[in-house]
Design a protein around this motif. Sequence first.
Motif, PDB file in Angstrom:
ATOM      1  N   ALA A 202       0.837  -1.209   0.000  1.00  0.00           N
ATOM      2  CA  ALA A 202       0.000   0.000   0.000  1.00  0.00           C
ATOM      3  C   ALA A 202       0.869   1.255   0.000  1.00  0.00           C
ATOM      4  O   ALA A 202       0.598   2.219  -0.737  1.00  0.00           O
ATOM      5  N   ASP A 203       1.922   1.264   0.805  1.00  0.00           N
ATOM      6  CA  ASP A 203       2.836   2.414   0.839  1.00  0.00           C
ATOM      7  C   ASP A 203       3.556   2.579  -0.497  1.00  0.00           C
ATOM      8  O   ASP A 203       3.745   3.710  -0.977  1.00  0.00           O
ATOM      9  N   LEU A 204       3.954   1.462  -1.116  1.00  0.00           N
ATOM     10  CA  LEU A 204       4.608   1.539  -2.425  1.00  0.00           C
ATOM     11  C   LEU A 204       3.666   2.120  -3.472  1.00  0.00           C
ATOM     12  O   LEU A 204       4.071   2.952  -4.299  1.00  0.00           O
ATOM     13  N   CYS A 205       2.406   1.677  -3.463  1.00  0.00           N
ATOM     14  CA  CYS A 205       1.426   2.167  -4.444  1.00  0.00           C
ATOM     15  C   CYS A 205       1.222   3.671  -4.316  1.00  0.00           C
ATOM     16  O   CYS A 205       1.185   4.392  -5.324  1.00  0.00           O
ATOM     17  N   LYS A 206       1.105   4.152  -3.103  1.00  0.00           N
ATOM     18  CA  LYS A 206       0.920   5.590  -2.893  1.00  0.00           C
ATOM     19  C   LYS A 206       2.121   6.370  -3.379  1.00  0.00           C
ATOM     20  O   LYS A 206       2.002   7.421  -4.007  1.00  0.00           O
ATOM     21  N   ALA A 207       3.319   5.842  -3.094  1.00  0.00           N
ATOM     22  CA  ALA A 207       4.534   6.543  -3.477  1.00  0.00           C
ATOM     23  C   ALA A 207       4.750   6.543  -4.986  1.00  0.00           C
ATOM     24  O   ALA A 207       5.238   7.530  -5.551  1.00  0.00           O
TER      25      ALA A 207
END
Length: 212
Positions: A202-207
């Motif tokens: 999820a953090d990778l997708c946002k970034a």
Amino acid sequence: MPDITSPALLKSAEGKLLEIGEAVVSIENRSVDFHSEFVHLFKMDTPLKIVLTKDGEETQCFDGRVYLSTQTMLRLVEVSDQVLPGAKMAYLCEVDMPGTLTALISEEVAEGFMNLQRRQVTRQQSFVVRIHALSMACVYFTCEQRLEKGQYVQLDLPVADAEGLLLEIERAYDFGQTTRNYHCRIREMSNPARVSLDGYVADLCKAQFKLF
């Protein structure tokens, strides 16, 4: 950055589905065009949503106001976007991190007088691989070991605090080099691993995919 084209849904500000079509996202103009065979006419400044989809997953939502509306096209301007939970399944995030793979490896061993005889031995081995892309559904990695399409392997990802992911190798690429490329589908994982990996992806997708 070039425009992004994707299957999309047109929704009301409250989230009601209005039309199914295709979206073109302009980073430069901070706008999103929605195209379909028929689009209802909307007054200028009407708030609407355009939701991108991939493989049946809703991946990204653009909120904006109507600037242009015709029977086949609608444009939202001054948009803001939100990466949706479906992105974790549909989008592959670029990474560069190690993982530990456990797999059954077949190799020839020498035996007999002067080691002149050779036989095939299959045994479980653990070795380091390099992860290059990751989602909640797929993993792409490279390693020197020869693995087979359809083979099941187990992956530990210390960086993501996720262990014991059961993978099926869907595609194997061998270009005659030392390192081989493998595209895998995640088939099973424990609940703790799922929670850890979900937060990490999820953090990778946002970034990587949030645009505005």
